[in-house]
Write a protein that holds these residues in place. Structure first.
Motif, mmCIF file in Angstrom:
data_model
loop_
_atom_site.group_PDB
_atom_site.id
_atom_site.type_symbol
_atom_site.label_atom_id
_atom_site.label_comp_id
_atom_site.label_asym_id
_atom_site.label_seq_id
_atom_site.Cartn_x
_atom_site.Cartn_y
_atom_site.Cartn_z
ATOM 1 N N ASN A 40 0.818 -1.205 0.000
ATOM 2 C CA ASN A 40 0.000 0.000 0.000
ATOM 3 C C ASN A 40 0.859 1.265 0.000
ATOM 4 O OD1 ASN A 40 -2.368 -1.502 0.166
ATOM 5 N ND2 ASN A 40 -2.268 -1.585 2.381
ATOM 6 N N LEU A 41 0.286 2.337 -0.540
ATOM 7 C CA LEU A 41 0.907 3.656 -0.460
ATOM 8 C C LEU A 41 0.259 4.397 0.699
ATOM 9 C CD1 LEU A 41 0.817 4.733 -4.225
ATOM 10 C CD2 LEU A 41 2.654 3.577 -3.001
ATOM 11 N N VAL A 42 1.062 5.101 1.458
ATOM 12 C CA VAL A 42 0.572 5.881 2.587
ATOM 13 C C VAL A 42 1.062 7.305 2.399
ATOM 14 C CG1 VAL A 42 0.612 6.155 5.093
ATOM 15 C CG2 VAL A 42 0.674 3.858 4.102
ATOM 16 N N VAL A 43 0.166 8.279 2.593
ATOM 17 C CA VAL A 43 0.534 9.689 2.455
ATOM 18 C C VAL A 43 0.433 10.335 3.830
ATOM 19 C CG1 VAL A 43 -0.040 11.898 1.389
ATOM 20 C CG2 VAL A 43 -0.343 9.768 0.097
ATOM 21 N N TYR A 44 1.511 10.995 4.241
ATOM 22 C CA TYR A 44 1.532 11.724 5.504
ATOM 23 C C TYR A 44 1.757 13.200 5.237
ATOM 24 C CZ TYR A 44 2.233 7.274 7.914
ATOM 25 O OH TYR A 44 2.095 6.011 8.397
ATOM 26 N N GLY A 45 0.935 14.041 5.835
ATOM 27 C CA GLY A 45 1.247 15.440 5.969
ATOM 28 C C GLY A 45 1.107 16.374 4.796
ATOM 29 N N SER A 46 0.480 15.997 3.709
ATOM 30 C CA SER A 46 0.350 16.929 2.605
ATOM 31 C C SER A 46 -1.086 16.981 2.103
ATOM 32 C CB SER A 46 1.267 16.540 1.444
ATOM 33 O OG SER A 46 1.027 17.418 0.364
ATOM 34 N N LEU A 47 -1.810 17.999 2.541
ATOM 35 C CA LEU A 47 -3.195 18.140 2.081
ATOM 36 C C LEU A 47 -3.264 18.375 0.580
ATOM 37 C CD1 LEU A 47 -4.768 20.275 4.950
ATOM 38 C CD2 LEU A 47 -4.930 17.805 4.578
ATOM 39 N N GLY A 48 -2.255 19.040 0.019
ATOM 40 C CA GLY A 48 -2.239 19.267 -1.423
ATOM 41 C C GLY A 48 -2.131 17.971 -2.204
ATOM 42 N N ILE A 50 -2.840 14.911 -1.052
ATOM 43 C CA ILE A 50 -4.056 14.130 -0.790
ATOM 44 C C ILE A 50 -5.209 14.652 -1.633
ATOM 45 C CG2 ILE A 50 -5.778 13.505 0.952
ATOM 46 C CD1 ILE A 50 -3.413 13.575 2.995
ATOM 47 N N GLY A 51 -5.369 15.965 -1.697
ATOM 48 C CA GLY A 51 -6.438 16.552 -2.512
ATOM 49 C C GLY A 51 -6.309 16.169 -3.973
ATOM 50 N N SER A 52 -5.090 16.189 -4.498
ATOM 51 C CA SER A 52 -4.864 15.785 -5.891
ATOM 52 C C SER A 52 -5.220 14.321 -6.105
ATOM 53 C CB SER A 52 -3.400 16.009 -6.291
ATOM 54 O OG SER A 52 -3.083 17.370 -6.275
ATOM 55 N N LEU A 53 -4.820 13.452 -5.180
ATOM 56 C CA LEU A 53 -5.128 12.026 -5.296
ATOM 57 C C LEU A 53 -6.631 11.766 -5.224
ATOM 58 C CD1 LEU A 53 -2.258 10.605 -3.054
ATOM 59 C CD2 LEU A 53 -2.392 10.544 -5.554
ATOM 60 N N VAL A 54 -7.324 12.512 -4.370
ATOM 61 C CA VAL A 54 -8.783 12.376 -4.272
ATOM 62 C C VAL A 54 -9.434 12.791 -5.586
ATOM 63 C CG1 VAL A 54 -10.860 13.322 -3.162
ATOM 64 C CG2 VAL A 54 -8.918 12.582 -1.765
ATOM 65 N N GLU A 55 -9.012 13.939 -6.133
ATOM 66 C CA GLU A 55 -9.578 14.430 -7.396
ATOM 67 C C GLU A 55 -9.389 13.426 -8.525
ATOM 68 O OE1 GLU A 55 -11.373 17.227 -8.266
ATOM 69 O OE2 GLU A 55 -11.535 17.430 -6.092
ATOM 70 N N LEU A 56 -8.286 12.687 -8.503
ATOM 71 C CA LEU A 56 -7.989 11.708 -9.544
ATOM 72 C C LEU A 56 -8.604 10.335 -9.262
ATOM 73 C CD1 LEU A 56 -4.248 12.679 -10.033
ATOM 74 C CD2 LEU A 56 -6.110 13.044 -11.687
ATOM 75 N N GLY A 57 -9.306 10.201 -8.141
ATOM 76 C CA GLY A 57 -9.929 8.928 -7.792
ATOM 77 C C GLY A 57 -8.927 7.850 -7.419
ATOM 78 N N LEU A 58 -7.781 8.247 -6.857
ATOM 79 C CA LEU A 58 -6.712 7.298 -6.551
ATOM 80 C C LEU A 58 -6.608 6.935 -5.072
ATOM 81 C CD1 LEU A 58 -3.975 8.749 -8.932
ATOM 82 C CD2 LEU A 58 -5.303 6.648 -9.224
ATOM 83 N N VAL A 59 -7.572 7.373 -4.257
ATOM 84 C CA VAL A 59 -7.554 7.042 -2.831
ATOM 85 C C VAL A 59 -8.501 5.880 -2.587
ATOM 86 C CG1 VAL A 59 -8.023 7.874 -0.492
ATOM 87 C CG2 VAL A 59 -6.961 9.398 -2.167
ATOM 88 N N ASP A 60 -7.951 4.792 -2.055
ATOM 89 C CA ASP A 60 -8.753 3.613 -1.738
ATOM 90 C C ASP A 60 -9.324 3.684 -0.323
ATOM 91 O OD1 ASP A 60 -8.223 2.338 -4.225
ATOM 92 O OD2 ASP A 60 -6.278 1.715 -3.460
ATOM 93 N N GLU A 61 -8.558 4.234 0.606
ATOM 94 C CA GLU A 61 -8.993 4.334 2.001
ATOM 95 C C GLU A 61 -8.460 5.611 2.629
ATOM 96 O OE1 GLU A 61 -8.845 -0.422 3.177
ATOM 97 O OE2 GLU A 61 -7.798 1.019 4.438
ATOM 98 N N PHE A 62 -9.228 6.099 3.607
ATOM 99 C CA PHE A 62 -8.793 7.193 4.465
ATOM 100 C C PHE A 62 -8.643 6.623 5.868
ATOM 101 C CE2 PHE A 62 -11.161 9.378 1.143
ATOM 102 C CZ PHE A 62 -10.332 10.436 0.840
ATOM 103 N N HIS A 63 -7.506 6.866 6.497
ATOM 104 C CA HIS A 63 -7.291 6.490 7.894
ATOM 105 C C HIS A 63 -7.228 7.793 8.676
ATOM 106 C CE1 HIS A 63 -5.406 2.304 6.982
ATOM 107 N NE2 HIS A 63 -6.457 2.562 6.221
ATOM 108 N N LEU A 64 -8.242 8.038 9.473
ATOM 109 C CA LEU A 64 -8.348 9.304 10.198
ATOM 110 C C LEU A 64 -8.195 9.056 11.691
ATOM 111 C CD1 LEU A 64 -11.447 10.750 8.314
ATOM 112 C CD2 LEU A 64 -9.035 11.182 7.851
#
Length: 113
Positions: A40-48, A50-64
């Motif tokens: 898995n890929l994990v993104v830490y600390g960059s809202l920019g 994360i926002g780009s990945l969400v817009e592209l439909g590339l986020v499978d899960e959010f861990h909040l």
């Protein structure tokens, strides 16, 4: 050792062992990374990012991680102007500190293989 990928247009990144820099969020490159052997890929600390990945439909899960603190100011997870994205709860795990780890996936999506 786990590979670290830093997305930085400026090129200003910390020097860590086993680190690679991407100049931008490239959908094809991200899809290739997701198909790779590293898991898995994990993104830490960059809202920019994360926002780009969400817009592209590339986020499978959010861990909040929800902390039992009420902040009266701060930055929104995502900026306005986009329609809401419904999320489906996968799990919720409380810790003795009061922090709760909640895992969600976008409704209608199954994790990419």
């Amino acid at each position: 050792m786990m590979e670290k990928i830093v997305i930085s247009a400026s090129g200003n990144i910390a020097v860590w062992q086993n680190t690679r820099r991407l100049g931008r969020v490239d959908p094809d490159e991200i899809r290739e990374l997701k198909r790779g052997h590293g898991g898995n890929l994990v993104v830490y600390g960059s809202l920019g990012v994360i926002g780009s990945l969400v817009e592209l439909g590339l986020v499978d899960e959010f861990h909040l991680l929800v902390h039992p603190v009420f902040l009266r100011e701060g930055e929104a997870l995502f900026q306005g102007g986009r329609p809401p994205q419904r999320l489906e709860l996968i799990s919720a795990e409380p810790f003795t500190s009061g922090v709760v780890l909640m895992k969600y996936r976008p409704v209608g999506r199954t994790p990419a293989s």
